[in-house]
Design a protein around this motif. Sequence first.
Motif, PDB file in Angstrom:
ATOM      1  N   TRP A  27       1.479  -2.137  -6.120  1.00 36.80           N
ATOM      2  CA  TRP A  27       2.204  -1.917  -4.881  1.00 36.80           C
ATOM      3  C   TRP A  27       1.313  -1.727  -3.668  1.00 36.80           C
ATOM      4  O   TRP A  27       1.508  -2.348  -2.635  1.00 36.80           O
ATOM      5  CB  TRP A  27       3.103  -0.695  -5.022  1.00 36.80           C
ATOM      6  CG  TRP A  27       4.363  -0.977  -5.763  1.00 36.80           C
ATOM      7  CD1 TRP A  27       4.790  -0.358  -6.892  1.00 36.80           C
ATOM      8  CD2 TRP A  27       5.366  -1.941  -5.452  1.00 36.80           C
ATOM      9  NE1 TRP A  27       5.990  -0.870  -7.303  1.00 36.80           N
ATOM     10  CE2 TRP A  27       6.363  -1.843  -6.428  1.00 36.80           C
ATOM     11  CE3 TRP A  27       5.513  -2.889  -4.440  1.00 36.80           C
ATOM     12  CZ2 TRP A  27       7.496  -2.638  -6.417  1.00 36.80           C
ATOM     13  CZ3 TRP A  27       6.639  -3.683  -4.433  1.00 36.80           C
ATOM     14  CH2 TRP A  27       7.615  -3.550  -5.410  1.00 36.80           C
ATOM     15  N   SER A  28       0.364  -0.831  -3.743  1.00 30.77           N
ATOM     16  CA  SER A  28      -0.300  -0.405  -2.514  1.00 30.77           C
ATOM     17  C   SER A  28      -1.778  -0.741  -2.436  1.00 30.77           C
ATOM     18  O   SER A  28      -2.319  -0.887  -1.350  1.00 30.77           O
ATOM     19  CB  SER A  28      -0.124   1.116  -2.337  1.00 30.77           C
ATOM     20  OG  SER A  28       1.224   1.451  -2.165  1.00 30.77           O
TER      21      SER A  28
ATOM     22  N   HIS B 291       4.101   1.332   3.014  1.00 28.72           N
ATOM     23  CA  HIS B 291       4.988   0.452   2.253  1.00 28.72           C
ATOM     24  C   HIS B 291       5.631  -0.563   3.192  1.00 28.72           C
ATOM     25  O   HIS B 291       5.923  -0.254   4.345  1.00 28.72           O
ATOM     26  CB  HIS B 291       6.081   1.248   1.538  1.00 28.72           C
ATOM     27  CG  HIS B 291       5.559   2.148   0.459  1.00 28.72           C
ATOM     28  ND1 HIS B 291       6.345   3.101  -0.153  1.00 28.72           N
ATOM     29  CD2 HIS B 291       4.339   2.253  -0.124  1.00 28.72           C
ATOM     30  CE1 HIS B 291       5.633   3.747  -1.061  1.00 28.72           C
ATOM     31  NE2 HIS B 291       4.407   3.245  -1.054  1.00 28.72           N
TER      32      HIS B 291
END
Length: 395
Positions: free
Chosen positions: A94-95, A127
């Motif tokens: 995700w990050s 995000h």
Amino acid sequence: MDFELSKDQQEIKARAAAFVDEVCRPLEDQWGIDDYAVPHDVFMDVVRRFREYGFRGLAVPKDAGGQGLGTMAKCLVYEEIVKSPVMHGLLTTWSGFLDPHPALYVAPEWQKEAYLYPILKEDKFYHINISEPGAGSDAAGIETTAVRDGDTYVINGIKRWAPPPNHPGITPKYLLCYAVTDPGKGYEGISLFLVDYPNPGVSVLREYTTMAPGTYLGRSCDYQYKDCVVPAKNLLGAEGMGFRYMMDQLNRNRTVIGARLTGTARWAQTQAVKRARARETFGKPLSERQAIQWMLAESEMDLEQSRLMVYKTAWMLDQGLDARKEAAMVKCFAPLAACRVIDRAIQIHGGLGVLQESRFGQLYFQSRIAQVAEGTTEVMKMTIAREVLRASMTD
């Protein structure tokens, strides 16, 4: 045509290998398949060491506070670090692969101080909020609105497929929200906003568990923007430029995702080779069976094609060239190739390959998700075909 890595690129690749040996390998025995179960101090130490080894801001220009090493360097790092199971589902999902948005590189200094430098120099994350219940790969179809009200914008809408903010290690400092500021202009009416988080106008509406449980791709959520008031100065870039900014970042992200999947598939191939050499059936090692040799050969071809496509696309991006078609090709091919390689590795391992502890299932589903996330395989083919047809008109 020179296929040799530069000295800087060789150094960054070696540094990534050292990170695997010095940081990740010692943790492998205690790092289970559930990243969320890792003790917070252990998790944050990996995050901190990741930054200390110089892997944040790799592709960010030097005059914006980054290292100026380009997308190619970033790809080399992410292809390398997934050779450890510790990194299979951690920062590479995700990050971790997200540099600050490229529009921040030329933003006003106050925006750099608030939103660019914390990502580069601290252990902070953000995000992205693009997709919606009715707009996924068709990003131009988003319906979330941002209405100007004096010195503010008021944002309303629902954003889907965002990582949930409830893990203390990846709680976002801010959200990058794409919203419509001029409904009559189609994709040219989309703008981009820096939304501080936590925010009273943003809540988690619903959480989901995907087919890759235990990893940061395994959990997702819907964010609801309800009368979310954002200062007008938090508009990133100019009104109506959001879609162009989106495509710029997505082309870079898709290329890095391709590098990660190439590294993931390389790990699976390495395990398959080890198993083929060690496992004997009917008096002979599997490695002497033609059926197994062909599996390994086909996987090696998949790996080589993925790597070459990734490297070429990264090089084009670093030269400032239009790489829309090439990034789409990477994003289309690499996830499919990774699934094929992992599937063959499972087959070579037999019963052991389907055990959860083998990690093949986790990697397979991560790779399978990549056929959908950040643009589906089918949409990537549409992009490729459009660029092919457009080029044919000038031949």
